[in-house]
Motif scaffolding. Structure first.
Motif, PDB file in Angstrom:
ATOM      1  N   GLU A 114      60.697  39.874  51.849  1.00 37.69           N
ATOM      2  CA  GLU A 114      60.215  41.120  51.242  1.00 37.69           C
ATOM      3  C   GLU A 114      58.807  40.932  50.686  1.00 37.69           C
ATOM      4  O   GLU A 114      57.953  41.822  50.832  1.00 37.69           O
ATOM      5  CB  GLU A 114      61.166  41.556  50.126  1.00 37.69           C
ATOM      6  CG  GLU A 114      60.719  42.794  49.351  1.00 37.69           C
ATOM      7  CD  GLU A 114      60.470  44.007  50.228  1.00 37.69           C
ATOM      8  OE1 GLU A 114      59.594  44.831  49.873  1.00 37.69           O
ATOM      9  OE2 GLU A 114      61.141  44.141  51.281  1.00 37.69           O
ATOM     10  N   ARG A 115      58.525  39.789  50.067  1.00 37.80           N
ATOM     11  CA  ARG A 115      57.174  39.536  49.547  1.00 37.80           C
ATOM     12  C   ARG A 115      56.158  39.464  50.679  1.00 37.80           C
ATOM     13  O   ARG A 115      55.031  39.974  50.545  1.00 37.80           O
ATOM     14  CB  ARG A 115      57.166  38.231  48.747  1.00 37.80           C
ATOM     15  CG  ARG A 115      57.807  38.346  47.381  1.00 37.80           C
ATOM     16  CD  ARG A 115      57.558  37.112  46.538  1.00 37.80           C
ATOM     17  NE  ARG A 115      56.134  36.872  46.301  1.00 37.80           N
ATOM     18  CZ  ARG A 115      55.684  35.860  45.566  1.00 37.80           C
ATOM     19  NH1 ARG A 115      56.523  35.019  45.008  1.00 37.80           N
ATOM     20  NH2 ARG A 115      54.387  35.695  45.395  1.00 37.80           N
ATOM     21  N   LEU A 116      56.537  38.848  51.781  1.00 34.47           N
ATOM     22  CA  LEU A 116      55.641  38.788  52.938  1.00 34.47           C
ATOM     23  C   LEU A 116      55.370  40.189  53.483  1.00 34.47           C
ATOM     24  O   LEU A 116      54.241  40.511  53.858  1.00 34.47           O
ATOM     25  CB  LEU A 116      56.259  37.911  54.028  1.00 34.47           C
ATOM     26  CG  LEU A 116      56.269  36.400  53.757  1.00 34.47           C
ATOM     27  CD1 LEU A 116      57.175  35.687  54.758  1.00 34.47           C
ATOM     28  CD2 LEU A 116      54.866  35.818  53.815  1.00 34.47           C
ATOM     29  N   SER A 117      56.399  41.027  53.510  1.00 35.89           N
ATOM     30  CA  SER A 117      56.232  42.402  53.998  1.00 35.89           C
ATOM     31  C   SER A 117      55.300  43.193  53.083  1.00 35.89           C
ATOM     32  O   SER A 117      54.438  43.943  53.562  1.00 35.89           O
ATOM     33  CB  SER A 117      57.598  43.093  54.092  1.00 35.89           C
ATOM     34  OG  SER A 117      58.421  42.465  55.049  1.00 35.89           O
ATOM     35  N   ARG A 118      55.453  43.016  51.771  1.00 31.89           N
ATOM     36  CA  ARG A 118      54.570  43.721  50.829  1.00 31.89           C
ATOM     37  C   ARG A 118      53.133  43.258  50.989  1.00 31.89           C
ATOM     38  O   ARG A 118      52.204  44.066  50.942  1.00 31.89           O
ATOM     39  CB  ARG A 118      55.039  43.490  49.381  1.00 31.89           C
ATOM     40  CG  ARG A 118      56.317  44.194  49.007  1.00 31.89           C
ATOM     41  CD  ARG A 118      56.438  44.366  47.499  1.00 31.89           C
ATOM     42  NE  ARG A 118      56.365  43.100  46.798  1.00 31.89           N
ATOM     43  CZ  ARG A 118      57.407  42.345  46.474  1.00 31.89           C
ATOM     44  NH1 ARG A 118      58.628  42.741  46.817  1.00 31.89           N
ATOM     45  NH2 ARG A 118      57.256  41.218  45.822  1.00 31.89           N
ATOM     46  N   ARG A 119      52.951  41.956  51.180  1.00 27.85           N
ATOM     47  CA  ARG A 119      51.595  41.429  51.368  1.00 27.85           C
ATOM     48  C   ARG A 119      50.977  41.991  52.642  1.00 27.85           C
ATOM     49  O   ARG A 119      49.786  42.327  52.671  1.00 27.85           O
ATOM     50  CB  ARG A 119      51.668  39.906  51.445  1.00 27.85           C
ATOM     51  CG  ARG A 119      50.303  39.233  51.614  1.00 27.85           C
ATOM     52  CD  ARG A 119      49.528  39.216  50.300  1.00 27.85           C
ATOM     53  NE  ARG A 119      48.143  38.820  50.523  1.00 27.85           N
ATOM     54  CZ  ARG A 119      47.736  37.578  50.761  1.00 27.85           C
ATOM     55  NH1 ARG A 119      48.618  36.597  50.803  1.00 27.85           N
ATOM     56  NH2 ARG A 119      46.462  37.314  50.934  1.00 27.85           N
ATOM     57  N   ILE A 198      47.517  38.794  58.864  1.00 26.00           N
ATOM     58  CA  ILE A 198      48.631  39.720  59.052  1.00 26.00           C
ATOM     59  C   ILE A 198      49.559  39.221  60.159  1.00 26.00           C
ATOM     60  O   ILE A 198      50.790  39.236  60.020  1.00 26.00           O
ATOM     61  CB  ILE A 198      48.108  41.132  59.379  1.00 26.00           C
ATOM     62  CG1 ILE A 198      47.463  41.764  58.138  1.00 26.00           C
ATOM     63  CG2 ILE A 198      49.246  42.033  59.880  1.00 26.00           C
ATOM     64  CD1 ILE A 198      46.715  43.041  58.418  1.00 26.00           C
ATOM     65  N   THR A 199      48.975  38.747  61.254  1.00 25.09           N
ATOM     66  CA  THR A 199      49.773  38.205  62.362  1.00 25.09           C
ATOM     67  C   THR A 199      50.605  37.017  61.895  1.00 25.09           C
ATOM     68  O   THR A 199      51.805  36.924  62.201  1.00 25.09           O
ATOM     69  CB  THR A 199      48.856  37.778  63.525  1.00 25.09           C
ATOM     70  OG1 THR A 199      48.157  38.921  64.013  1.00 25.09           O
ATOM     71  CG2 THR A 199      49.673  37.188  64.669  1.00 25.09           C
ATOM     72  N   ASP A 200      49.987  36.097  61.132  1.00 21.69           N
ATOM     73  CA  ASP A 200      50.703  34.916  60.639  1.00 21.69           C
ATOM     74  C   ASP A 200      51.834  35.299  59.693  1.00 21.69           C
ATOM     75  O   ASP A 200      52.943  34.755  59.773  1.00 21.69           O
ATOM     76  CB  ASP A 200      49.735  33.972  59.921  1.00 21.69           C
ATOM     77  CG  ASP A 200      48.774  33.281  60.875  1.00 21.69           C
ATOM     78  OD1 ASP A 200      49.038  33.299  62.101  1.00 21.69           O
ATOM     79  OD2 ASP A 200      47.764  32.737  60.412  1.00 21.69           O
ATOM     80  N   LYS A 214      59.262  25.721  51.928  1.00 19.88           N
ATOM     81  CA  LYS A 214      58.401  24.791  51.173  1.00 19.88           C
ATOM     82  C   LYS A 214      56.926  25.126  51.318  1.00 19.88           C
ATOM     83  O   LYS A 214      56.108  24.759  50.469  1.00 19.88           O
ATOM     84  CB  LYS A 214      58.665  23.353  51.622  1.00 19.88           C
ATOM     85  CG  LYS A 214      58.320  23.060  53.058  1.00 19.88           C
ATOM     86  CD  LYS A 214      58.653  21.613  53.410  1.00 19.88           C
ATOM     87  CE  LYS A 214      58.258  21.274  54.847  1.00 19.88           C
ATOM     88  NZ  LYS A 214      58.962  22.099  55.831  1.00 19.88           N
ATOM     89  N   ASP A 215      56.560  25.843  52.391  1.00 21.11           N
ATOM     90  CA  ASP A 215      55.155  26.195  52.627  1.00 21.11           C
ATOM     91  C   ASP A 215      54.857  27.655  52.291  1.00 21.11           C
ATOM     92  O   ASP A 215      53.727  28.114  52.502  1.00 21.11           O
ATOM     93  CB  ASP A 215      54.793  25.941  54.092  1.00 21.11           C
ATOM     94  CG  ASP A 215      54.990  24.488  54.484  1.00 21.11           C
ATOM     95  OD1 ASP A 215      54.629  23.613  53.687  1.00 21.11           O
ATOM     96  OD2 ASP A 215      55.507  24.233  55.591  1.00 21.11           O
ATOM     97  N   ILE A 216      55.837  28.362  51.763  1.00 18.06           N
ATOM     98  CA  ILE A 216      55.687  29.810  51.587  1.00 18.06           C
ATOM     99  C   ILE A 216      54.626  30.153  50.541  1.00 18.06           C
ATOM    100  O   ILE A 216      53.887  31.132  50.687  1.00 18.06           O
ATOM    101  CB  ILE A 216      57.038  30.457  51.213  1.00 18.06           C
ATOM    102  CG1 ILE A 216      56.991  31.964  51.436  1.00 18.06           C
ATOM    103  CG2 ILE A 216      57.449  30.132  49.792  1.00 18.06           C
ATOM    104  CD1 ILE A 216      56.904  32.351  52.885  1.00 18.06           C
ATOM    105  N   LEU A 220      51.376  32.677  51.070  1.00 18.89           N
ATOM    106  CA  LEU A 220      51.188  33.883  50.277  1.00 18.89           C
ATOM    107  C   LEU A 220      49.862  33.862  49.514  1.00 18.89           C
ATOM    108  O   LEU A 220      49.320  34.912  49.176  1.00 18.89           O
ATOM    109  CB  LEU A 220      52.344  34.047  49.282  1.00 18.89           C
ATOM    110  CG  LEU A 220      53.663  34.531  49.882  1.00 18.89           C
ATOM    111  CD1 LEU A 220      54.792  34.402  48.856  1.00 18.89           C
ATOM    112  CD2 LEU A 220      53.557  35.972  50.347  1.00 18.89           C
ATOM    113  N   ASN A 221      49.353  32.651  49.226  1.00 17.14           N
ATOM    114  CA  ASN A 221      48.098  32.538  48.473  1.00 17.14           C
ATOM    115  C   ASN A 221      46.871  32.560  49.356  1.00 17.14           C
ATOM    116  O   ASN A 221      45.740  32.507  48.852  1.00 17.14           O
ATOM    117  CB  ASN A 221      48.093  31.244  47.646  1.00 17.14           C
ATOM    118  CG  ASN A 221      49.050  31.314  46.487  1.00 17.14           C
ATOM    119  OD1 ASN A 221      49.407  32.392  46.017  1.00 17.14           O
ATOM    120  ND2 ASN A 221      49.500  30.165  46.003  1.00 17.14           N
TER     121      ASN A 221
END
Length: 222
Positions: A114-119, A198-200, A214-216, A220-221
């Motif tokens: 969900e955080r990835l979708s919001r970003r 966005i693709t990534d 572990k890499d999330i 996100l940053n």
């Protein structure tokens, strides 16, 4: 525990969730599962670990590195947001983790999807603004006759004396051209960076599994 039906052995599908495989693992008996699905299933096995389909013995080692806690040799079931580590139940008792926020792995995957979708939504909005800004900058330079005359004039000028003889307005226009081109180039680079990110993010959200958590934070940053 009732074994699953063999119907779901269709290649590319998990025999537990009946969806496309995510981080696929294969048991010694040849059945395919999502890694998280099998980890959760084996966690609930009352007596011994068995294949959900055929009930053959199933070693937890098939889950692979990253699904067994290296400190306690126990199956991981939690994700620590502070340390970005996968933890087993015994890890909760360790002093370094007692004050940390921990999520069940499946909850963490859902949360970060969900955080990835919001970003992605925010980046798409920013991308639209960048594309609008680039179009505005390009429109400012779309005066063909003037631009052509300026470029010819720029090429024909051979001395500082000739430059000084030009009206100030024409000089200002000539000096502004490189700056305008540089702005458009900077905006174009930003558009490319946003598009790639966005693709990534979308690819990660689609494929997100425990081993990727572990890499999330780094993703996100970005």
């Amino acid at each position: 525990m009732v074994p699953l039906q063999e119907d779901s052995r269709e290649e590319g599908l998990c025999s537990i969730c009946q969806e496309h495989l995510k981080e696929a693992v294969r048991t010694d008996c040849g059945h395919l599962f999502c890694r998280v699905c099998l980890a959760l299933y084996l966690k609930d096995c009352a007596l011994k670990a068995v294949c959900p389909v055929c009930r053959a013995p199933c070693s937890e080692k098939v889950l692979g590195e990253g699904y067994i806690c290296q400190s306690h040799q126990e199956r991981v079931s939690l994700f620590c947001e502070e340390s970005c580590l996968l933890l087993c139940v015994k890890c909760q008792e360790c002093p370094e983790h007692q004050s940390h926020r921990e999520l069940a792995i499946e909850e963490a995957i859902s949360h970060y999807k969900e955080r990835l979708s919001r970003r992605c939504r925010k980046l798409r909005k920013d991308l639209g603004e960048l594309q609008r800004l680039k179009a505005q900058e390009e429109d400012k330079q779309q005066i063909p006759q003037v631009s052509h005359q300026e470029y010819r004039l720029e090429a024909e000028l051979e001395s500082q004396h000739q430059l000084n003889a030009l009206p100030q307005q024409q000089l200002d226009q000539l000096e502004d051209k490189p700056a305008e081109k540089a702005r458009i180039l900077d905006i174009s680079r930003a558009i490319t960076q946003h598009s790639n990110l966005i693709t990534d993010l979308e690819r990660t959200a689609k494929q997100l599994g425990a081993n990727m958590l572990k890499d999330i934070r780094d993703l996100l940053n970005r």
